[in-house]
Motif scaffolding. Structure first.
Motif, PDB file in Angstrom:
ATOM      1  N   GLY A 102       0.835  -1.198   0.000  1.00  0.00           N
ATOM      2  CA  GLY A 102       0.000   0.000   0.000  1.00  0.00           C
ATOM      3  C   GLY A 102       0.864   1.240   0.000  1.00  0.00           C
ATOM      4  N   ASP A 103       0.637   2.136   0.948  1.00  0.00           N
ATOM      5  CA  ASP A 103       1.401   3.377   1.048  1.00  0.00           C
ATOM      6  C   ASP A 103       2.704   3.220   1.828  1.00  0.00           C
ATOM      7  OD1 ASP A 103      -0.619   4.651  -0.327  1.00  0.00           O
ATOM      8  OD2 ASP A 103      -1.635   5.353   1.487  1.00  0.00           O
ATOM      9  N   VAL A 104       2.931   2.054   2.423  1.00  0.00           N
ATOM     10  CA  VAL A 104       4.123   1.829   3.240  1.00  0.00           C
ATOM     11  C   VAL A 104       5.243   1.268   2.368  1.00  0.00           C
ATOM     12  CG1 VAL A 104       5.095   0.575   5.199  1.00  0.00           C
ATOM     13  CG2 VAL A 104       2.721   1.386   5.284  1.00  0.00           C
ATOM     14  N   THR A 105       6.394   1.916   2.440  1.00  0.00           N
ATOM     15  CA  THR A 105       7.585   1.447   1.731  1.00  0.00           C
ATOM     16  C   THR A 105       8.731   1.388   2.723  1.00  0.00           C
ATOM     17  OG1 THR A 105       6.839   2.492  -0.307  1.00  0.00           O
ATOM     18  CG2 THR A 105       9.150   1.921  -0.185  1.00  0.00           C
ATOM     19  N   LEU A 106       9.459   0.273   2.708  1.00  0.00           N
ATOM     20  CA  LEU A 106      10.623   0.156   3.575  1.00  0.00           C
ATOM     21  C   LEU A 106      11.730  -0.581   2.843  1.00  0.00           C
ATOM     22  CD1 LEU A 106      10.682  -2.930   5.269  1.00  0.00           C
ATOM     23  CD2 LEU A 106       8.510  -1.925   5.882  1.00  0.00           C
ATOM     24  N   ARG A 107      12.943  -0.412   3.342  1.00  0.00           N
ATOM     25  CA  ARG A 107      14.118  -1.040   2.732  1.00  0.00           C
ATOM     26  C   ARG A 107      14.599  -2.175   3.618  1.00  0.00           C
ATOM     27  NH1 ARG A 107      16.796   4.663   2.674  1.00  0.00           N
ATOM     28  NH2 ARG A 107      15.323   4.702   4.402  1.00  0.00           N
ATOM     29  N   ALA A 108      14.976  -3.287   2.959  1.00  0.00           N
ATOM     30  CA  ALA A 108      15.445  -4.446   3.709  1.00  0.00           C
ATOM     31  C   ALA A 108      16.555  -5.145   2.939  1.00  0.00           C
ATOM     32  CB  ALA A 108      14.298  -5.420   3.956  1.00  0.00           C
TER      33      ALA A 108
END
Length: 158
Positions: A68-74
């Motif tokens: 959705g609107d959540v983006t994170l780096r991993a």
């Protein structure tokens, strides 16, 4: 002879797929160092869970995970790879088998979660201000097609 180049570029052992769909059913071992320090707070409530992330390889050593609107780096960690969902977050769909043909039932997808029972994504809809608690499979939905407008004043050329 050095075979590392052939393995790195073979279809059997791809280095990083450009885009894939993944789930974190369990928290990866050894802490949270695999999540970018600026994005750790975004993982709360989403990892571990049955939400389906879009995972995209980046030019650096991180993957970009989005839901959705959540983006994170991993960093690369063990995940469960899944098939690409047929529908996307925010997409407007309608129920494929409507009981009342006069009443169109449409909604916007607000959540996509993995169903272990069905072994495919479940879709959750929001209609107006109400979030549905019912989960739908892809076969239960179809893309929304706005009604074709009827113009009484339209003239046709012969």
């Amino acid at each position: 002879m050095d075979d590392s180049n052939s393995i790195q570029h073979s279809e059997t052992f791809p280095v990083k797929p450009p885009i894939s769909w993944v789930m974190f059913p369990h928290w990866p071992e050894d802490g949270d160092h695999w999540i970018h320090p600026e994005d750790r707070h975004k993982a709360e409530g989403l990892i571990p869970s049955d939400v389906i992330f879009r995972r995209e390889a980046t030019d650096d050593d991180w993957y970009e995970l989005s839901y959705g609107d959540v983006t994170l780096r991993a960093r690369p960690v063990m995940v469960e790879e899944l098939p690409e969902p047929k529908y996307k977050m925010g997409e407007i769909v309608e129920l494929a088998n409507q009981i009342d043909g006069d009443k169109m039932s449409t909604g916007r997808i607000y959540a996509i979660r993995w169903s272990d029972y069905h072994r495919e994504p479940h879709y959750y809809l929001i209609r107006g201000d109400l979030k549905s608690q019912n989960a739908y499979l892809a076969k239960d939905l179809k893309p929304y097609e706005p009604p074709k407008e009827f113009h009484a004043m339209h003239t046709y050329e012969d």
